[in-house]
Write a protein that holds these residues in place. Structure first.
Motif, short mmCIF file in Angstrom:
data_model
loop_
_atom_site.label_atom_id
_atom_site.label_comp_id
_atom_site.label_asym_id
_atom_site.label_seq_id
_atom_site.Cartn_x
_atom_site.Cartn_y
_atom_site.Cartn_z
N MET A 1 139.65 -7.27 40.00
CA MET A 1 140.07 -8.17 39.23
C MET A 1 142.09 -8.19 39.27
N SER A 2 142.24 -10.09 39.41
CA SER A 2 143.42 -10.63 40.00
C SER A 2 144.67 -10.12 38.35
N ALA A 3 145.93 -9.75 39.71
CA ALA A 3 147.13 -9.24 38.60
C ALA A 3 146.90 -10.66 36.87
N ASP A 4 147.12 -11.67 37.54
CA ASP A 4 147.58 -12.45 36.79
C ASP A 4 145.85 -12.56 35.53
N TYR A 5 145.00 -11.89 36.08
CA TYR A 5 143.50 -11.69 34.85
C TYR A 5 144.40 -10.59 34.15
N ASP A 6 144.15 -9.32 34.72
CA ASP A 6 144.54 -8.70 33.84
C ASP A 6 146.40 -8.45 33.36
N ILE A 42 131.08 -24.47 30.11
CA ILE A 42 132.35 -23.87 30.51
C ILE A 42 132.10 -22.71 31.57
N TYR A 43 133.16 -22.58 31.30
CA TYR A 43 133.90 -21.86 32.88
C TYR A 43 134.81 -20.64 32.29
N ASP A 44 134.82 -19.08 32.39
CA ASP A 44 135.67 -18.19 32.16
C ASP A 44 136.27 -18.00 33.13
N ALA A 45 137.77 -17.14 33.09
CA ALA A 45 138.44 -16.64 33.66
C ALA A 45 138.87 -16.41 35.06
#
Length: 475
Positions: A1-6, A42-45
């Motif tokens: 998972m990306s840092a942005d998501y975290d 719809i789409y999630d992160a």
């Protein structure tokens, strides 16, 4: 998972107070973060796609990613981003009021804009009380609504709401609201085998309530065309016609709360049109902009505007007793409003939204496909856990039962474990965003965008079948 998501996850848990949310449920789980929409999806992160089976929250009539609506908002914001409707007007609010008055039934020609649905309900109740005060009937202030009916969360709207568990922690609320039976014929206490007789009985309970409270004290009856909470209760044949008779007999205003049911949800611009009744007021919001900007409205009859319109507009002053005219004259004012009610950007978006409705024949599409939607959902009746499939247009509830023969419902523990612990989460995991609800008996609600067709209906049915079949094994 990306840092942005975290970072988003942590920030959501640390700072965002979500609405109607059990925050403890995310202590060991991620908060679902929706980042994009396209059409009915719809789409999630993390890029996963979900069918939007609830149109957001009964809102996204035209689906997601409609650039024309985004462009309408941008163009208006460039020209005039904000100005209130407090003694001033601006073109998009004027044009939208004219447009809505043209759609609304009968003489509902006066449009009071709000920011959303709860504010529209507040406005309708305040107008009802104010109208009777300035027309010589100052005792008329009480409101009648139905059991398990939801009308909003502000103090007044919540008082009208018929959901005790939603109200208890905020009491005392605004007094003078009273409940009558709803139109859930699946669990009718009387006449469950005769819809017309049941509808007459349910409507007559409104007359009983008015008599019990005193006709000179009751101002309004608030009813949804199809009641939302409890799982989509359509009106029985003749129900609203009888309600209209009762309201006329006792001089009580009939408010059609169409925050969900207006703007195509039932295949008509207004739900009252579908069921053939004439309200004195309509409250609406949600689909008016397809969710591309916040907006609501209270639409009132010319009669209700007369005491506030000024002498130049009092062509029909027989409605107003001479004493009231003398006391209030042309200076009577409905002392009510909202900063963002009728916002220029929101009203511009609504105008474009309604233009697309006409160009793409959205109402006709709903009416031509609603039978297929119903038939597709009714396939689920072969599952032992599905007791009832009910609704109209693109607005359906599927009631879940423990025993189909006896219609035995879930216990509180079963609701918690099966409806919320499994069904709600698993539907989302399988790619269907919809609503599991136990306000009343356990139901799943479906209210997809009005652009959906058979492929979307089939996808909903297939996911529901997989999940509900598993849920039955947990009983």
């Amino acid at each position: 998972m990306s840092a942005d998501y975290d970072h988003l996850q942590q920030a959501a848990k640390d700072h965002l107070w979500m609405h109607f949310t059990r925050h403890a449920s995310y202590a060991q789980a991620d908060v679902p973060i929706i980042v994009r929409g396209e059409g009915a999806y719809i789409y999630d992160a993390q890029g996963k796609r979900y069918l939007d089976g609830l149109a957001g929250l009964f809102v996204s009539q035209l689906g997601h990613g409609r650039t024309e609506l985004a462009e309408a908002a941008a163009e208006q914001a460039k020209q005039l981003a904000f100005h209130p409707l407090w003694s001033y007007a601006h073109p998009p609010a004027i044009q939208l009021a004219e447009k809505i008055a043209g759609y609304a039934p009968g003489d509902l020609n006066r449009v009071f804009f709000t920011s959303g649905g709860g504010e529209a309900v507040e406005t309708a109740w305040k107008l009802a009380k104010n109208y009777f005060k300035v027309t010589g009937k100052p005792m008329k202030h009480k409101v009648i609504s139905r059991t398990i009916a939801y009308h909003g969360t502000t103090q007044g709207a919540l008082s009208i709401t018929g959901l005790p568990l939603l109200k208890q922690q905020f009491e005392p609320l605004v007094p003078s609201t009273f409940r009558v039976p709803n139109t859930n014929i699946y669990r009718a206490p009387l006449h469950g085998d005769d819809p017309e007789t049941f509808g007459r009985w349910a409507a007559d309970q409104i007359a009983v309530a008015i008599e019990n409270e005193g006709p000179d004290t009751v101002a309004a009856v608030f009813l949804e065309p199809v009641q939302n909470a409890g799982g989509c209760f359509p009106p029985p044949p003749g129900y609203f016609q009888r309600v209209r008779e009762i309201c006329d007999e006792y001089d009580v205003l009939l408010v059609s709360d169409e925050v969900i049911c207006a703007f195509g949800r039932l295949g008509h611009m207004f739900g009252s049109e579908r069921y053939g009744y004439q309200p004195d007021m309509i409250t609406c919001a949600k689909g008016i902009t397809s969710g591309y900007a916040p907006l609501g409205a209270m639409i009132a009859s010319d009669r209700l505007m007369e005491p506030f319109a000024g002498a130049a507009h009092h062509d029909h002053q027989e409605h107003i007793p001479p004493g009231a005219r003398a006391e209030h004259g042309s200076d009577a004012m409905f002392a009510h409003g909202y900063t963002f009610g009728g916002h220029p950007v929101s009203t511009a978006v609504a105008l474009k939204n309604l233009e697309i409705f006409e160009e793409e024949k959205v109402l006709e599409h709903v009416r031509s496909t609603e039978g297929a939607f119903r038939a597709t959902l009714e396939r689920l009746l072969d599952l032992p856990i599905v007791g009832d499939v009910r609704g109209d247009g693109y607005f359906y509830g599927i009631e879940l039962v423990k025993d189909k023969a006896t219609r035995e419902t879930f216990s509180d523990e079963e609701c918690e474990r099966i409806l919320f612990g499994f069904v709600s989460k698993q539907l989302f995991a399988e790619g269907l965003y919809c609503r599991a609800d136990d306000r009343g008996d356990p139901v799943i609600q479906l209210s997809p965008p009005l652009i959906c067709d058979q492929q979307h209906f089939d996808e909903m049915e297939q996911i529901l079948r997989i999940v509900l079949d598993k849920a039955h094994s947990m009983l």
